[in-house]
Design a protein around this motif. Sequence first.
Motif, PDB file in Angstrom:
ATOM      1  N   VAL A 164       0.835  -1.204   0.000  1.00  0.00           N
ATOM      2  CA  VAL A 164       0.000   0.000   0.000  1.00  0.00           C
ATOM      3  C   VAL A 164       0.876   1.263   0.000  1.00  0.00           C
ATOM      4  N   VAL A 165       1.879   1.248   0.882  1.00  0.00           N
ATOM      5  CA  VAL A 165       2.779   2.406   0.960  1.00  0.00           C
ATOM      6  C   VAL A 165       3.416   2.659  -0.397  1.00  0.00           C
ATOM      7  N   MET A 166       3.909   1.601  -1.031  1.00  0.00           N
ATOM      8  CA  MET A 166       4.568   1.749  -2.331  1.00  0.00           C
ATOM      9  C   MET A 166       3.622   2.338  -3.371  1.00  0.00           C
ATOM     10  N   SER A 167       2.382   1.829  -3.360  1.00  0.00           N
ATOM     11  CA  SER A 167       1.489   2.311  -4.420  1.00  0.00           C
ATOM     12  C   SER A 167       1.079   3.768  -4.190  1.00  0.00           C
ATOM     13  N   ILE A 168       0.987   4.150  -2.913  1.00  0.00           N
ATOM     14  CA  ILE A 168       0.675   5.570  -2.645  1.00  0.00           C
ATOM     15  C   ILE A 168       1.825   6.461  -3.132  1.00  0.00           C
ATOM     16  N   LEU A 169       3.040   6.025  -2.801  1.00  0.00           N
ATOM     17  CA  LEU A 169       4.195   6.816  -3.236  1.00  0.00           C
ATOM     18  C   LEU A 169       4.302   6.847  -4.758  1.00  0.00           C
ATOM     19  N   ASP A 170       3.909   5.731  -5.360  1.00  0.00           N
ATOM     20  CA  ASP A 170       3.995   5.620  -6.819  1.00  0.00           C
ATOM     21  C   ASP A 170       3.077   6.631  -7.499  1.00  0.00           C
ATOM     22  N   SER A 171       1.917   6.865  -6.885  1.00  0.00           N
ATOM     23  CA  SER A 171       0.992   7.791  -7.541  1.00  0.00           C
ATOM     24  C   SER A 171       1.172   9.237  -7.060  1.00  0.00           C
ATOM     25  N   ALA A 172       2.031   9.435  -6.059  1.00  0.00           N
ATOM     26  CA  ALA A 172       2.250  10.809  -5.573  1.00  0.00           C
ATOM     27  C   ALA A 172       3.109  11.596  -6.563  1.00  0.00           C
ATOM     28  N   GLU A 173       2.835  12.878  -6.631  1.00  0.00           N
ATOM     29  CA  GLU A 173       3.586  13.703  -7.586  1.00  0.00           C
ATOM     30  C   GLU A 173       4.940  14.140  -7.041  1.00  0.00           C
ATOM     31  N   ALA A 174       5.015  14.210  -5.703  1.00  0.00           N
ATOM     32  CA  ALA A 174       6.257  14.695  -5.095  1.00  0.00           C
ATOM     33  C   ALA A 174       6.563  13.826  -3.894  1.00  0.00           C
ATOM     34  N   PRO A 175       7.789  13.898  -3.376  1.00  0.00           N
ATOM     35  CA  PRO A 175       8.098  13.150  -2.160  1.00  0.00           C
ATOM     36  C   PRO A 175       7.085  13.479  -1.071  1.00  0.00           C
ATOM     37  N   MET A 176       6.763  12.462  -0.243  1.00  0.00           N
ATOM     38  CA  MET A 176       5.724  12.670   0.776  1.00  0.00           C
ATOM     39  C   MET A 176       6.306  12.716   2.167  1.00  0.00           C
ATOM     40  N   ARG A 177       5.721  13.609   2.969  1.00  0.00           N
ATOM     41  CA  ARG A 177       6.125  13.714   4.357  1.00  0.00           C
ATOM     42  C   ARG A 177       5.762  12.431   5.071  1.00  0.00           C
ATOM     43  N   VAL A 178       6.620  11.967   5.971  1.00  0.00           N
ATOM     44  CA  VAL A 178       6.432  10.673   6.587  1.00  0.00           C
ATOM     45  C   VAL A 178       5.086  10.545   7.313  1.00  0.00           C
ATOM     46  N   ASP A 179       4.677  11.620   8.005  1.00  0.00           N
ATOM     47  CA  ASP A 179       3.411  11.525   8.737  1.00  0.00           C
ATOM     48  C   ASP A 179       2.218  11.476   7.790  1.00  0.00           C
ATOM     49  N   VAL A 180       2.323  12.217   6.690  1.00  0.00           N
ATOM     50  CA  VAL A 180       1.252  12.225   5.697  1.00  0.00           C
ATOM     51  C   VAL A 180       1.149  10.846   5.043  1.00  0.00           C
ATOM     52  N   LEU A 181       2.322  10.293   4.764  1.00  0.00           N
ATOM     53  CA  LEU A 181       2.371   8.986   4.122  1.00  0.00           C
ATOM     54  C   LEU A 181       1.755   7.908   5.021  1.00  0.00           C
ATOM     55  N   SER A 182       2.120   7.910   6.306  1.00  0.00           N
ATOM     56  CA  SER A 182       1.614   6.844   7.165  1.00  0.00           C
ATOM     57  C   SER A 182       0.107   6.993   7.381  1.00  0.00           C
ATOM     58  N   GLU A 183      -0.365   8.244   7.353  1.00  0.00           N
ATOM     59  CA  GLU A 183      -1.798   8.437   7.490  1.00  0.00           C
ATOM     60  C   GLU A 183      -2.538   7.943   6.240  1.00  0.00           C
ATOM     61  N   ALA A 184      -1.971   8.292   5.080  1.00  0.00           N
ATOM     62  CA  ALA A 184      -2.604   7.892   3.819  1.00  0.00           C
ATOM     63  C   ALA A 184      -2.650   6.368   3.682  1.00  0.00           C
ATOM     64  N   ALA A 185      -1.588   5.711   4.156  1.00  0.00           N
ATOM     65  CA  ALA A 185      -1.529   4.248   4.032  1.00  0.00           C
ATOM     66  C   ALA A 185      -2.210   3.557   5.204  1.00  0.00           C
ATOM     67  N   ASP A 186      -2.666   4.368   6.146  1.00  0.00           N
ATOM     68  CA  ASP A 186      -3.309   3.841   7.335  1.00  0.00           C
ATOM     69  C   ASP A 186      -2.439   2.795   8.019  1.00  0.00           C
ATOM     70  N   CYS A 187      -1.172   3.154   8.241  1.00  0.00           N
ATOM     71  CA  CYS A 187      -0.246   2.212   8.869  1.00  0.00           C
ATOM     72  C   CYS A 187       0.643   2.940   9.846  1.00  0.00           C
ATOM     73  N   GLY A 188       1.363   2.226  10.649  1.00  0.00           N
ATOM     74  CA  GLY A 188       2.357   2.840  11.522  1.00  0.00           C
ATOM     75  C   GLY A 188       3.625   3.097  10.732  1.00  0.00           C
ATOM     76  N   THR A 189       4.744   3.317  11.470  1.00  0.00           N
ATOM     77  CA  THR A 189       5.968   3.614  10.735  1.00  0.00           C
ATOM     78  C   THR A 189       6.751   2.366  10.348  1.00  0.00           C
ATOM     79  N   SER A 190       6.372   1.196  10.903  1.00  0.00           N
ATOM     80  CA  SER A 190       7.241   0.031  10.648  1.00  0.00           C
ATOM     81  C   SER A 190       7.248  -0.434   9.186  1.00  0.00           C
ATOM     82  N   PRO A 191       6.107  -0.455   8.477  1.00  0.00           N
ATOM     83  CA  PRO A 191       6.219  -0.826   7.056  1.00  0.00           C
ATOM     84  C   PRO A 191       7.119   0.150   6.283  1.00  0.00           C
TER      85      PRO A 191
END
Length: 761
Positions: A164-191
Motif C-alpha cells: 500500500v505504501v509503495m502504491s501511494i508513493l507511486d501515484s504521488a507527484e512529489a516526495p511525501m512527508r512521513v506523517d502524511v504517508l503513514s496516514e494515507a496508508a493507514d499504517c504505523g511507521t514500521s512498514p
Amino acid sequence: MSRERQPGLFEIEPEPEPWELAESSEFLAAQVVFNRPMDTVYHYLVPESLRELIEPGQRVRVPFGRGNTSTLGYCVGLTTDISTRKRLKTILEVVDRVPLLSQQMLGLTEWIGKRYLSSWGQVLESVVPAGVKKQAGTREVVFYQIAEGIDDLEKLKLPKKQRVVMSILDSAEAPMRVDVLSEAADCGTSPINSLKKKKLIVPERRRARVTEIDDIEVEQQADLILNREQQTALDEILKTVRAAQHETILLHGVTGSGKTEVYIQAIREVVSYGQQAIVLVPEISLTPQTIRRFRARFENVAVLHSHLSDADRHWHWQQIAEGDVQVIVGARSAIFAPTPHLGLIIIDEEHETTFKQHSTPRYHAREVARERARSESIPLILGTATPSLESLVRTIDGHDKRIVLKNRVEQRPLPPVSVVDVRNDPMIMRRHSLGRAMTNAMQQALKTGGQVILFLNLRGFSPVLWCPKCTGIRCPDCDITLTWHKDRSLLLCHSCEFSMEAPERCPTCGQPGMRFLGAGTQRLEAEVKSKFPDSSIVRMDSDSMRKPGSHDKALTAFREGEIDILLGTQMIAKGLDFPNVTLVGVIDADTLLHQPDLRASERTFQLIAQVAGRTGRGEKGGRVLVQTMNPDEPIIQFAAQHDYDNFARYELKHRKAMKAPPYRSMARVILRSLDEKIVEAESKRIVKIIREDIQEKSLDVRVLGPAPAPLTRLRKYYRFHFQMTSDEIETIQSVWKDVVSQLKVSSTVELTIDVDPVDLR
Ligand code: ADP
Ligand code: ZN
C-alpha cells in the motif's frame, strides 16, 4: 557583483602567466558585512566546498577580529577580483540554504545605510525578520520517495501494508512527508522503515511548515463605481503605472473623499499584470475595517502587523517571496516585503510620524519607498488629507505630482468646525474638561441618536501633581513630570517604567496640600461618566487597549451603536469611518500647539483635520467643536476652515525664515551617559571638531548646539544633542563620515545620529 571575471581587470595589468590564470579562475571571494556600527565590507575566501552553496543575500559564519571569533555576517556580493586575495581568511559555513534577500533588496539596504548613516550590516539585521532568520514554524521533516530504478511494483512481492505504501508513493507527484504517508496508508511507521531498509524507498530531510495558518475567507465584493474626481485621479495614476516608470504621486484628498477606493482600483490594474502591490498604513490603522476592505477585493492579501508571531511572519515572507500574494498591507516594515514583481507602492496617511523608525537604522519608510519605487521603476502613491510639508514641497518643486480630491464622496459636506473660546468658560475655570458649549453639543447629539467622539491627546488622569509651594513631581530617572493614573492609584512616568504612590506631602519641600492639575483621558472619562450617567462610554488609549484585540472589539461595539461616547488619544483620530458620529469634540487644542517641537503647528493642524474627518460621514451630517484658549491662533483657524493650502503657505513661510525642514536637511546627534559632566564635555568636544572640519572645507552646514536635549534625562541617562542643517543632506553625510572615525568617543558615552528626525525631544 557577479562571479564573472570583471572586464577590464587584466587590461591594465601585465599579461599573467598561464598557471596564474588557471589558479585565479578558481579564486572566489565573498564580500561580507556585519551587524556592527562600521562601514567596511570585508573579503573572505570561499573554499572549494562552499562554492556551489554560497549566494549573495545569505548569512555566513566567518572568523572575525584578532581572536578570529566565529561571527555571523551577511554575504552581500561575490568577486573574482584578484586584487582582494591577499591573505584572506576563509568562510567557515554558509548558514542559509537560500538567500534571505534579493539582489534588489541588497541594493536598497545599502542605500538605507548610506542615507541614514548606519552600517549596511545593521540595516540587514533589522530588515530581515527574526522569524525568517530562524525559520520559525518549520522543522526538519523526513520525506520519502521511491528509489530510482524501481518501476515494476508487482514483481516485488511485498507484504500488504508495504505494498500500500509503495502504491501511494507511486501515484504521488512529489516526495511525501512521513506523517502524511503513514496516514494515507493507514499504517504505523514500521512498514515504511522496512521499505527503507530494503532500499526501495529513500528518505530526504527537508524543512517543512509545522504550525498551521488560518486562511481567512472573506466574501469578495465588486469595485465601486468611481465618481468623477476619483476617476480623474485613477486615470492619472494608471498613466504612470502603464508607462512602467517611476513617479511619486501625492494623492491629496480630504477625509472621506474615497482615496482607498482609488488605491484599490490602481492595485487592480497592477494585479492584472501578475504583479504585487504594497500598501503601507500606520500601525494604528491596521484595524479589521481596513483589512476587510482589502480582503474583500483581492484573493490573496497578506497583512503584516507587529503582533504577528515569528512563525506567521516567516510564513508570510515565504508566500510573498513565491509571488503567491497580490497585496501586502502592513505597517512601516512591510516596505521590505520580498515581492518578486512589485508593481505599485501606496502609503496611506503619509504624513504620519510612525513611518519613521525610532531605533537604528532610523529610516523613514516614505523615503525608503521612494527609493525602492525608483529602483524598480514603479509608481509611489502618497495618500493623505493633510500632506506633510516635506511631501507638499516636492510637488511645488515639480519633483512629484499632486492630485487633489476636493470633495467627499456623494457630495457630503465637510463638517462645520466651531472654535470655542474657553478662556471665560465657567466650567473650564472650575477645572472641568468639558466647557458649557461642549456639554450642550453633546447633549444635543445624544438626544438625536447620534454618537460622540472626544479627543484628548494625553493619557492618564492628571499630568501634574502640583505642590502649592514648589513644582510638580518628576520622574527621578527622566526629566518629565509624572502622570497620575487613578485606575492604578499610581504616579507613572510616560517615558520609563518608573511608578510611585502619590505622596501626601511634597517629597521636595515637605508641604502638604498636593493638588492634581490638568486632565488626561482618565479624568475626562470620569467627568463624562458623571455628566452623562445614562450613556455608555468607552475610553481608548494605550492604557485601556493593552490587550491584543481590545481595540478592534471597542470599534466594533461603537460601529454597532452599543457605545454612545468614544473618548481617547490619537488612537481615535485615524481612519475610522462611522456614519453615525454627529459630534467630534477636541478637548484641548493648546497642549498640542505648545509642544517644543518645530512641527508642533503642523501636528496640531493635522490632528484637528483628522479628528474632524471622523464626523459628517452619514446622512445625519456632523459638527466639530474645538476648545482652545488661543482662538485667534492662525493654525487653529485654518484647521477650523479646512484650509490646508493657506495653512501650508503660512507654515512654509515660517519654516523658510527659520531655515528649517523641509527647506533644509537636518541630522540630529544624541549623546547620552550616566555621567552628566562627561556627556556635556564630550558633546562640546565633538561639536568643536565638526565645526573645525566645516570651516576648513568651507561647507554649507550649520551646527546648532550642543545643548541639553529637551528630555534632558531619560531612564537615568543624561542626554545632550546637537543638530546639523544644510541645503543638501549629502553635505551633512560627508561631514559626519569625515569626522566620525576620528571622534574616539568616551566609552561611557553612547552616540546616535538621526537623519531627518521627526522627534526632537
Ligand atoms: P478616505 O480614505 O479618503 O477618507 P474612504 O476611502 O474611506 O475615504 O471612503 C469613504 C467612504 O466612502 C467609504 O465608506 C467608501 O466605501 C465610500 N466610497 C468611496 N468611494 C465611493 C464611491 N465612488 N461611491 C460610493 N461610495 C464610495
Ligand atoms: Zn522615567
